[in-house]
Motif scaffolding. Structure first.
Motif, PDB file in Angstrom:
ATOM      1  N   PHE A 167       0.811  -1.215   0.000  1.00 26.96           N
ATOM      2  CA  PHE A 167       0.000   0.000   0.000  1.00 26.96           C
ATOM      3  C   PHE A 167       0.848   1.270   0.000  1.00 26.96           C
ATOM      4  CE2 PHE A 167      -2.419  -3.409   2.029  1.00 26.96           C
ATOM      5  CZ  PHE A 167      -3.532  -3.435   1.214  1.00 26.96           C
ATOM      6  N   THR A 168       2.095   1.115  -0.419  1.00 27.88           N
ATOM      7  CA  THR A 168       2.982   2.275  -0.501  1.00 27.88           C
ATOM      8  C   THR A 168       2.854   3.006  -1.827  1.00 27.88           C
ATOM      9  OG1 THR A 168       4.824   0.951  -1.380  1.00 27.88           O
ATOM     10  CG2 THR A 168       4.634   1.145   1.030  1.00 27.88           C
ATOM     11  N   LYS A 169       2.255   2.359  -2.797  1.00 29.67           N
ATOM     12  CA  LYS A 169       2.075   2.973  -4.121  1.00 29.67           C
ATOM     13  C   LYS A 169       0.878   2.328  -4.795  1.00 29.67           C
ATOM     14  CE  LYS A 169       5.333  -0.164  -6.488  1.00 29.67           C
ATOM     15  NZ  LYS A 169       5.579  -1.026  -5.298  1.00 29.67           N
ATOM     16  N   ALA A 170       0.384   2.997  -5.827  1.00 27.57           N
ATOM     17  CA  ALA A 170      -0.743   2.458  -6.580  1.00 27.57           C
ATOM     18  C   ALA A 170      -0.309   1.227  -7.363  1.00 27.57           C
ATOM     19  CB  ALA A 170      -1.296   3.518  -7.532  1.00 27.57           C
ATOM     20  N   GLU A 171      -1.249   0.339  -7.606  1.00 28.80           N
ATOM     21  CA  GLU A 171      -0.961  -0.844  -8.400  1.00 28.80           C
ATOM     22  C   GLU A 171      -0.897  -0.499  -9.878  1.00 28.80           C
ATOM     23  OE1 GLU A 171      -3.283  -4.466  -7.093  1.00 28.80           O
ATOM     24  OE2 GLU A 171      -4.235  -2.926  -5.848  1.00 28.80           O
ATOM     25  N   ARG A 172      -0.234  -1.354 -10.609  1.00 25.67           N
ATOM     26  CA  ARG A 172      -0.138  -1.166 -12.051  1.00 25.67           C
ATOM     27  C   ARG A 172      -1.539  -1.234 -12.657  1.00 25.67           C
ATOM     28  NH1 ARG A 172       3.188  -5.012 -16.345  1.00 25.67           N
ATOM     29  NH2 ARG A 172       3.335  -3.476 -18.046  1.00 25.67           N
ATOM     30  N   PHE A 173      -1.857  -0.320 -13.519  1.00 24.68           N
ATOM     31  CA  PHE A 173      -3.138  -0.214 -14.228  1.00 24.68           C
ATOM     32  C   PHE A 173      -4.316   0.166 -13.315  1.00 24.68           C
ATOM     33  CE2 PHE A 173      -0.881  -3.760 -16.563  1.00 24.68           C
ATOM     34  CZ  PHE A 173      -0.404  -2.952 -17.578  1.00 24.68           C
ATOM     35  N   GLU A 174      -4.064   0.481 -12.045  1.00 23.04           N
ATOM     36  CA  GLU A 174      -5.156   0.759 -11.125  1.00 23.04           C
ATOM     37  C   GLU A 174      -5.964   1.989 -11.536  1.00 23.04           C
ATOM     38  OE1 GLU A 174      -5.917   1.271  -6.293  1.00 23.04           O
ATOM     39  OE2 GLU A 174      -3.876   1.063  -7.079  1.00 23.04           O
ATOM     40  N   ALA A 175      -5.328   2.933 -12.195  1.00 26.93           N
ATOM     41  CA  ALA A 175      -6.042   4.147 -12.599  1.00 26.93           C
ATOM     42  C   ALA A 175      -7.124   3.860 -13.626  1.00 26.93           C
ATOM     43  CB  ALA A 175      -5.061   5.176 -13.154  1.00 26.93           C
ATOM     44  N   ASN A 176      -6.934   2.788 -14.402  1.00 24.49           N
ATOM     45  CA  ASN A 176      -7.868   2.466 -15.484  1.00 24.49           C
ATOM     46  C   ASN A 176      -8.901   1.459 -14.994  1.00 24.49           C
ATOM     47  OD1 ASN A 176      -6.502   4.155 -17.260  1.00 24.49           O
ATOM     48  ND2 ASN A 176      -5.087   2.526 -17.864  1.00 24.49           N
ATOM     49  N   GLY A 177      -9.905   1.947 -14.262  1.00 26.41           N
ATOM     50  CA  GLY A 177     -10.891   1.057 -13.660  1.00 26.41           C
ATOM     51  C   GLY A 177     -11.644   0.221 -14.660  1.00 26.41           C
ATOM     52  N   GLY A 178     -11.874   0.739 -15.848  1.00 29.36           N
ATOM     53  CA  GLY A 178     -12.583   0.009 -16.892  1.00 29.36           C
ATOM     54  C   GLY A 178     -11.671  -0.612 -17.919  1.00 29.36           C
ATOM     55  N   GLY A 179     -10.408  -0.831 -17.559  1.00 30.16           N
ATOM     56  CA  GLY A 179      -9.462  -1.396 -18.515  1.00 30.16           C
ATOM     57  C   GLY A 179      -9.306  -0.490 -19.719  1.00 30.16           C
ATOM     58  N   GLY A 180      -9.295  -1.091 -20.917  1.00 31.85           N
ATOM     59  CA  GLY A 180      -9.124  -0.315 -22.137  1.00 31.85           C
ATOM     60  C   GLY A 180     -10.300   0.561 -22.492  1.00 31.85           C
ATOM     61  N   THR A 181     -11.435   0.378 -21.815  1.00 30.57           N
ATOM     62  CA  THR A 181     -12.601   1.233 -22.068  1.00 30.57           C
ATOM     63  C   THR A 181     -12.523   2.551 -21.307  1.00 30.57           C
ATOM     64  OG1 THR A 181     -13.988   0.449 -20.223  1.00 30.57           O
ATOM     65  CG2 THR A 181     -13.998  -0.873 -22.244  1.00 30.57           C
TER      66      THR A 181
END
Length: 526
Positions: A63-77
């Motif tokens: 929990f020290t940093k965001a996970e990879r791809f976490e910003a993209n909640g809808g994936g490629g959409t």
């Protein structure tokens, strides 16, 4: 996990067509995905893909940093988060130009105002005769949440009452009830209210009486939190006032429904059945106090049992069927799935049954045909999830850690990977972050509507997705949550949790004020 209805002797045609001889629903979904998801054209996963998915969807411990791809909640959409009320109204970012045109046509039908029959605008008539809204957009304003009434004088249009009556015993069960009883013998049988149907309509076309007026009062409840902080909850009391067709039947059960946000529906529909069932634990075999279970429902479109995913109690299996049910119950518009031009009107409402409708004198069999319904479905499937904000903010990361620590992820499961789909490239094989398990959970007496619906009892609700929840005020102009909008903030929504979520709720109430603020900030970043 075994499901009784897969072992039970179904009628031969349904058994052969739907389930074959397999007894494990998870294995069935993995080996024959189209049998439990006939609405999707699925490509089976390879062993390598299954292994990769298991790793990428495993809960984080860092929990020290965001996970990879976490910003993209809808994936490629996923689309960029807009700073205005249109934040929920964008098409999937990975949609082609041609499919974006279909999205825009579907949007036009979603916003279309229907008129009563007969009318010179033959493609737009058929409204009602009894209805709750003249268009989909009327309730799903800006594709967001509905606005519940503040008081009895607030003429809100984004809330209505479901209604049903209890049915005793197991005699004379319909085929659908027989299926559900085989799945869960404790299921309480219900039926539509004999005069008012399954949903109360508060509007009517000229010459017809509306069924009721929605009335609500609130009682304030004080809640003591840690560090001297307090909160106030409001307990609603709902009434169907000014009944237009006589009194309700004895034992009638009413349940309010506020419209939900529309983003990410196609992605939720594309989560493999087996991945959803993997989170089931109806007997709480692991002893963690969480006992989510699947909502198996009858599909009117496919004439079989399917997994319920949509609606506050997961009563509909697909976006298309959910859309058709809304056309019928909310607007009074017939579709190929629900063909009655009288909508939810019952046989006791003779005038409604015999009123002119949108197919009178025309060539079409339905007031909105299969093509129109498909376009609305495509629109609903492709309303994109906005990107997360502030994911690396220290307070947000601390709130995320607390979200995991107190057990919120037991129901609000963060991550899934959707099926590979032949003809839905936007939703195909996407890593998504919806924060739901799409299962039914007992939420306690405080949130109970005491009205069973399908397999869901009067205290069970489907876990709602949390993606986009922090943008509610931006889109809808308010911050009201839960099935009836009683919670005026995210904190109030958490404090209403009970039943399986009681331990997590109490942990939030007891945590230091600073931690509680961090948790809310994390939710606001979703």
């Amino acid at each position: 996990m075994k499901l009784p209805f897969l072992n039970w002797t179904l009628r031969a045609t349904a058994c052969a067509a739907c389930f074959g001889s397999l007894t494990s629903a998870s294995a069935l979904a993995q080996d024959n995905p189209n049998l439990l998801s006939p609405h999707l054209n699925v490509l089976p996963r390879t062993a390598d893909e299954t292994d990769r998915i298991k790793k990428v969807t495993a809960p984080t411990t860092d929990f020290t940093k965001a996970e990879r791809f976490e910003a993209n909640g809808g994936g490629g959409t996923t689309v960029r988060a807009k700073n205005n009320a249109d934040a929920f109204s964008s098409v999937s970012a990975n949609a082609s130009f041609e499919r974006e045109l279909d999205f825009k046509v579907g949007n036009g039908l979603f916003k279309k105002l229907w008129v009563s029959s007969p009318s010179s605008t033959l493609v737009s008539d058929g409204l009602g005769p009894l209805f709750n809204a003249r268009s989909c957009q009327t309730c799903h304003i800006k594709d967001g949440r509905g606005h519940p009434p503040e008081n009895a004088d607030d003429n809100a249009v984004s809330i209505f009452l479901r209604v049903s009556v209890p049915v005793d015993g197991t005699k004379n069960m319909t085929e659908i009830e027989t299926y559900l009883h085989a799945i869960d013998p404790t299921t309480q049988r219900t039926a539509p209210e004999p005069t008012y149907g399954g949903q109360m309509q508060d509007l009517a076309v000229l010459g017809h009486a509306a069924e009721y007026r929605f009335d609500v009062t609130y009682t304030e409840i004080d809640v003591t939190l840690s560090d001297g902080e307090t909160a106030q909850l409001r307990r609603p009391n709902y009434t169907a006032a000014d009944l237009g067709y006589g009194p309700l039947a004895e034992g009638a059960m009413l349940s309010p429904r506020v419209t939900q946000q529309m983003i990410g529906l196609g992605l939720l529909e594309a989560i493999p059945v087996g991945d959803i069932l993997a989170n089931e634990d109806p007997d709480d075999s692991d002893g963690d106090g969480i006992s989510g279970r699947a909502s198996w429902v009858w599909s009117d479109e496919f004439d079989r049992i399917m997994l319920g995913r949509f609606g506050h109690k997961a009563g509909k299996p697909t976006v298309r069927e959910q859309s058709a049910a809304a056309f019928s119950g909310d607007i009074g518009i017939s579709t190929p799935i629900f063909p009655s031009p009288a909508g939810d009107c019952t046989q006791a409402q003779d005038k409604c049954q015999t009123a002119p409708h949108g197919t009178t004198g025309g060539d079409g069999a339905f007031e909105i045909d299969a093509q129109g319904l498909d376009l609305v479905t495509f629109y609903a499937r492709n309303l994109a999830v906005p990107a997360r904000r502030d994911i690396d903010d220290p307070d947000v990361l601390r709130g995320k850690e607390l979200f995991y620590q107190v057990g919120c992820t037991s129901c609000h499961v963060p991550k899934f990977v959707t099926d590979r789909l032949v003809d839905q490239p936007e939703q195909s094989f996407q890593l998504i972050w919806p924060y739901t398990d799409l299962l039914l959970h007992d939420m306690g007496a405080g949130l109970a509507d005491n009205r069973p619906e399908g397999l869901a009892n009067g205290q069970e609700w489907r876990t709602p997705p949390l993606w986009g929840i922090g943008m509610t005020e931006r889109v809808s102009g308010h911050s009201y949550f839960l099935h009836d909008g009683r919670a005026r903030s995210l904190l109030e929504a958490v404090l209403w949790h009970g039943g399986e979520a009681q331990t997590a709720r109490d942990s939030v109430a007891k945590m230091p004020r600073q931690d509680r603020a961090a948790l809310i900030k994390y939710l606001e970043s979703l």
